[in-house]
Design an enzyme around this catalytic site. Structure first.
Site, PDB file in Angstrom:
ATOM      1  N   SER A 127       0.587  -3.667  -8.556  1.00 53.64           N
ATOM      2  CA  SER A 127       0.490  -4.435  -7.535  1.00 53.64           C
ATOM      3  C   SER A 127       1.660  -4.226  -6.702  1.00 53.64           C
ATOM      4  CB  SER A 127      -0.365  -5.726  -7.809  1.00 53.64           C
ATOM      5  OG  SER A 127      -0.215  -6.771  -6.717  1.00 53.64           O
ATOM      6  N   ASP A 168       9.301   6.357  -1.498  1.00 49.43           N
ATOM      7  CA  ASP A 168       9.056   7.140  -0.391  1.00 49.43           C
ATOM      8  C   ASP A 168      10.358   7.104   0.687  1.00 49.43           C
ATOM      9  OD1 ASP A 168       6.518   7.641  -1.259  1.00 49.43           O
ATOM     10  OD2 ASP A 168       5.227   6.483   0.152  1.00 49.43           O
ATOM     11  N   LYS A 228      -3.053  -0.248  -8.580  1.00 48.99           N
ATOM     12  CA  LYS A 228      -3.805  -1.360  -8.088  1.00 48.99           C
ATOM     13  C   LYS A 228      -3.395  -1.266  -6.603  1.00 48.99           C
ATOM     14  CE  LYS A 228      -6.756  -3.181  -9.048  1.00 48.99           C
ATOM     15  NZ  LYS A 228      -7.873  -2.893  -8.748  1.00 48.99           N
TER      16      LYS A 228
END
Length: 427
Positions: A314, A325, A339
């Site tokens: 999460s 990223d 999740k």
């Protein structure tokens, strides 16, 4: 949709025992209700909320208006009968993260997100495919952690009661209890069955632990983030500022076994490491989204390695995905939990609460990690024996060179520190 600190934003849904859905988007404060709804009105309030907010406009291929007709045709003589019907109604969505909490459960959830709880200290979820109750991760230094419960353990029985068909809230009700009392868990792990007798306790969760470590890569800052609670951001800020005064050459951020927590906390912490760039985006039923970005106020730009594993879920995945990223950090370890859903948690008229899946979240590059998780840049698998040695029997070895994942992180960051210190040749 606006993500602010005034809304309880949780990073991936789970339930912390004793109590809580750990990942959501938004407690909408409505103040003290002027009156308590009748049981049938409460049922309809839940139906209406799902009808307006649920992420899937097909309601997972369910005739939602027919469900309303079915449950409003019933008579309810007390709140408990309404609670039972609400849980039945929500179960039809086949979404374990959209769930109802009675007043006591809802109160406990609010307490838990403040960084304190009474229970055994595990975060659980219902597997969407098998419907089994699965441990996302034990919270460090809690009774469950010390007893040896591990991420991905399957809860088969609670005090001898079979959990087949049981949802997370029902499990919480059985596991929760007075501090000092015991609960028995029958756990399935790697095809074997294990019994755990665990004493419940009042748990103060310290979100962040940090230390200075002398390693072959030099003087490093080590930060372990256990949970994205309401105070995690402030504790992280304190840790980074303290370690900066010690002139560390780089950082290792340990998210292993971190089950998630408040979404705004993950965004705040990401901004401490990322100076520019996207952090996370969310998309609701109508396709509308909200983006969170860095604000140019990073506390350090020194090399960073992040440790992750299957217990990193999460909000942990939001943070690690943003760092990966944006090429701000190298991820080391194993694939994360997977999740990628956001829940809105709201109070109902009688003091109960409702968690509704309202959005998907995506990493800055647009990755949907739901059911997939995040692959680390450098994979370091641990054997079953190594996991048990580190997390059950040899905790003094965690975050030392005897910890294979930490050792690899030191190796990786050492190369980054060397590269950063080497002047670029003129062309």
């Amino acid at each position: 949709m606006v993500i602010t600190k005034s809304r309880l934003v949780l990073g991936a849904t789970a339930v912390t025992l004793s109590t809580i859905a750990v990942i959501s988007l938004g407690i909408h404060s409505r103040g003290q209700a002027l009156f308590k709804a009748s049981p049938k009105e409460l049922v309809d309030e839940v139906w209406q909320t799902i009808d307006r907010q649920y992420v899937d406009g097909t309601f997972n291929q369910l005739d939602w208006p027919a469900v309303r007709k079915e449950y409003l045709s019933k008579s309810y003589s007390n709140p408990q009968e309404a609670y039972k019907s609400i849980r039945e109604m929500l179960k039809k969505l086949q979404d374990p993260y959209t769930r109802f909490m009675d007043p006591e459960e809802f109160k406990n959830m609010q307490v838990d997100t403040s960084g304190e709880l009474i229970g055994i200290g595990i975060t659980i979820s219902q597997d969407e495919k098998t419907k089994q109750l699965v441990v996302i991760a034990p919270i460090e230094d809690t009774p469950a952690f010390k007893a040896g419960v591990l991420a991905k353990d399957i809860i088969l029985k609670i005090d001898g009661k079979d959990t087949k068909g049981m949802d997370s809230n029902q499990a919480v009700s059985l596991i929760r209890g007075q501090a000092g009392t015991q609960v028995s868990l029958t756990i399935g792990r790697d095809g074997q069955t294990k019994e755990f007798n665990i004493k419940r306790a009042r748990i103060a969760i310290h979100a962040v632990k940090f230390s200075q470590k002398q390693t072959p890569a030099g003087n490093l800052g080590y930060i372990r983030l256990n949970q994205f609670s309401a105070n995690a951001g402030q504790e992280m800020q304190t840790a980074i500022k303290n370690l900066e005064t010690k002139r560390v050459a780089g950082y290792i951020l340990d998210l292993r076994g971190n089950p998630g927590g408040l979404l705004f906390s993950s965004v705040d912490i990401a901004r401490m490491w990322i100076d520019k760039g996207k952090i996370v985006s969310t998309v609701e039923r109508q396709g509308e989204g909200e983006k969170e970005e860095a604000n140019g106020r990073a506390l350090t730009n020194k090399p960073l390695v992040v440790l992750v594993d299957k217990g990193s879920a999460s909000a942990s995945e939001i943070l690690s995905g943003a760092l990966q990223d944006n090429k701000r950090a190298t991820l080391v370890g194993t694939q994360t939990f997977g999740k990628g859903l956001v829940q809105s948690v709201r109070p109902l008229e009688d003091g109960s609460g409702l968690a509704v899946t309202i959005a998907h979240y995506y990493t800055p590059s647009g990755r949907d990690i739901n059911h997939k998780g995040i692959e680390p840049d450098v994979k370091v698998d641990l054997t079953k024996a190594q996991i048990e040695e580190l997390w059950l029997h040899g905790r003094e070895k965690l975050a030392t060179l005897a910890d294979p994942q930490f050792a690899k992180a030191v190796e990786v960051i050492g190369k980054q520190i060397t590269a950063k210190a080497t002047p670029t040749a003129e062309k």
